[in-house]
Design a protein around this motif. Structure first.
Motif, mmCIF file in Angstrom:
data_model
loop_
_atom_site.group_PDB
_atom_site.id
_atom_site.type_symbol
_atom_site.label_atom_id
_atom_site.label_comp_id
_atom_site.label_asym_id
_atom_site.label_seq_id
_atom_site.Cartn_x
_atom_site.Cartn_y
_atom_site.Cartn_z
ATOM 1 N N ASP A 151 41.760 40.917 41.211
ATOM 2 C CA ASP A 151 40.814 39.807 41.079
ATOM 3 C C ASP A 151 40.573 39.049 42.381
ATOM 4 O OD1 ASP A 151 43.262 38.595 41.348
ATOM 5 O OD2 ASP A 151 43.308 37.720 39.342
ATOM 6 N N HIS A 202 31.524 36.666 39.290
ATOM 7 C CA HIS A 202 32.914 36.543 39.728
ATOM 8 C C HIS A 202 32.971 36.367 41.237
ATOM 9 C CE1 HIS A 202 37.271 38.320 39.535
ATOM 10 N NE2 HIS A 202 37.224 37.081 39.957
ATOM 11 N N THR A 234 39.661 45.943 42.979
ATOM 12 C CA THR A 234 39.073 44.636 43.265
ATOM 13 C C THR A 234 37.566 44.796 43.456
ATOM 14 O OG1 THR A 234 41.103 43.900 44.370
ATOM 15 C CG2 THR A 234 39.085 42.664 44.856
#
Length: 320
Positions: free
Chosen positions: A84, A21, A258
């Motif tokens: 995110d 990610h 996060t």
């Protein structure tokens, strides 16, 4: 045995997914929320940095002003957003003031947000109308004490950074003053220049042109050191006022969950942008000085200031 192996597999999968990610972040536009109105220092300063950050990250940073409730409306939106890396918050030292002013918030600024980047710090300047007879801060304090309750001061709202700066001055100075909250800085300045209120702790960048053009008088800077652009204006310490200093800062935050890899990458890119001489020059013009800090150090700063502001607000009797 099977459970242990399964747990390790799950952990390994999560770590790999997180790393993947972070490597792909950002792959789309980033939404930056500013919890105050356009034209405020908390709006102008981050926008300058976001323009360069967008270029470095290769994705647009779209800024949205969500003013209201002393900055808590926009802050709450980011605190509860998806963690995110695509929802960020640009805020100021007012972030550490709100918990004491609004005890029933739906979020905890020290737990629901993680710090990413410290843009810099700035002084406030105590400005007064030209028509007033005061030539020094001592003159001002002497008259305020001689005429209790005759002084009024403006701010951009209850619990705003400039409100706290004024209270930090008022209490050690031992004076009474009436607080007059406004919707925004331009309205406060208009009433200072019109002589309708007596003082305003104005952000340095906003105050400088007014002072240089002779539209207002400057009696005090809020910081421990004199401002380079106002070498003749004393500090609280030089004026015999203990614990009266106030420093405003501007930072970037994300929802607390996060991924740390994203936080660290964002921080690294942000520091690269802030080290650019052209960005430094632009920030200096806005009265902002470098204040390099790691994310964890900013988190600690917010916690310390939140605790100190709670004590101050109780002592000053400030209520929303």
């Amino acid at each position: 045995m099977y459970k242990s192996i399964h747990a390790l597999c799950v952990l390994s999968t999560l770590l790999v997914a997180q790393a993947a990610h972070a490597e792909t972040w950002p792959s789309r536009l980033i939404k930056a929320t500013i919890p105050f109105g356009p034209g405020s220092a908390t709006d102008v300063v981050p926008r300058l940095v976001f323009e360069r950050l967008s270029s470095e990250l290769g994705q647009p940073i779209v800024v949205e002003n969500r003013a209201g409730a002393g900055g808590t409306l926009g802050t709450g939106l980011v605190a509860k957003a998806e963690p995110d890396g695509y929802s960020i918050l640009a805020h100021s030292s007012a972030l550490a003031i709100a918990p004491a002013i609004f005890p029933n918030l739906t979020f905890d600024a020290t737990k629901d947000l993680s710090s990413v980047l410290m843009i810099g710090s700035s002084a406030s300047v105590m400005i007064v109308p030209n028509e007033r007879p005061w030539k020094s801060i001592q003159d001002f304090i002497a008259e305020a004490k001689a005429k209790p309750g005759s002084i009024s001061f403006g701010s951009v709202g209850v619990g705003s950074a400039v409100h706290i700066a004024a209270e930090k001055f008022r209490l050690p100075a031992g004076i009474e003053a009436t607080h007059v909250p406004y919707r925004g800085g331009p309205e406060v300045i208009a009433d200072i220049m019109g002589g309708r209120i007596d003082l305003y702790f104005c952000p340095l960048a906003t105050a400088l042109p007014l002072i240089r053009q002779g539209q207002v008088k400057a009696l005090l800077v809020s910081t421990p050191k004199r401002a380079a652009d106002l070498p003749d204006v004393p500090t609280p310490g030089e004026s015999g006022l203990k614990n009266a200093e106030s420093v405003s800062w501007f930072g970037v935050f994300v929802p607390s969950r996060t991924p740390r890899d994203i936080v660290e990458r964002f921080h690294a890119v942000g520091m690269k942008v802030l080290s650019d001489p052209s960005v430094q020059a632009s920030l200096t013009k806005l009265g902002v000085e470098p204040m390099p800090m790691k994310p964890a150090e900013i988190d600690d700063l917010v916690k310390r200031e939140a605790a100190a502001n709670l004590e101050l607000i109780k002592a000053a009797g400030i209520k929303q």
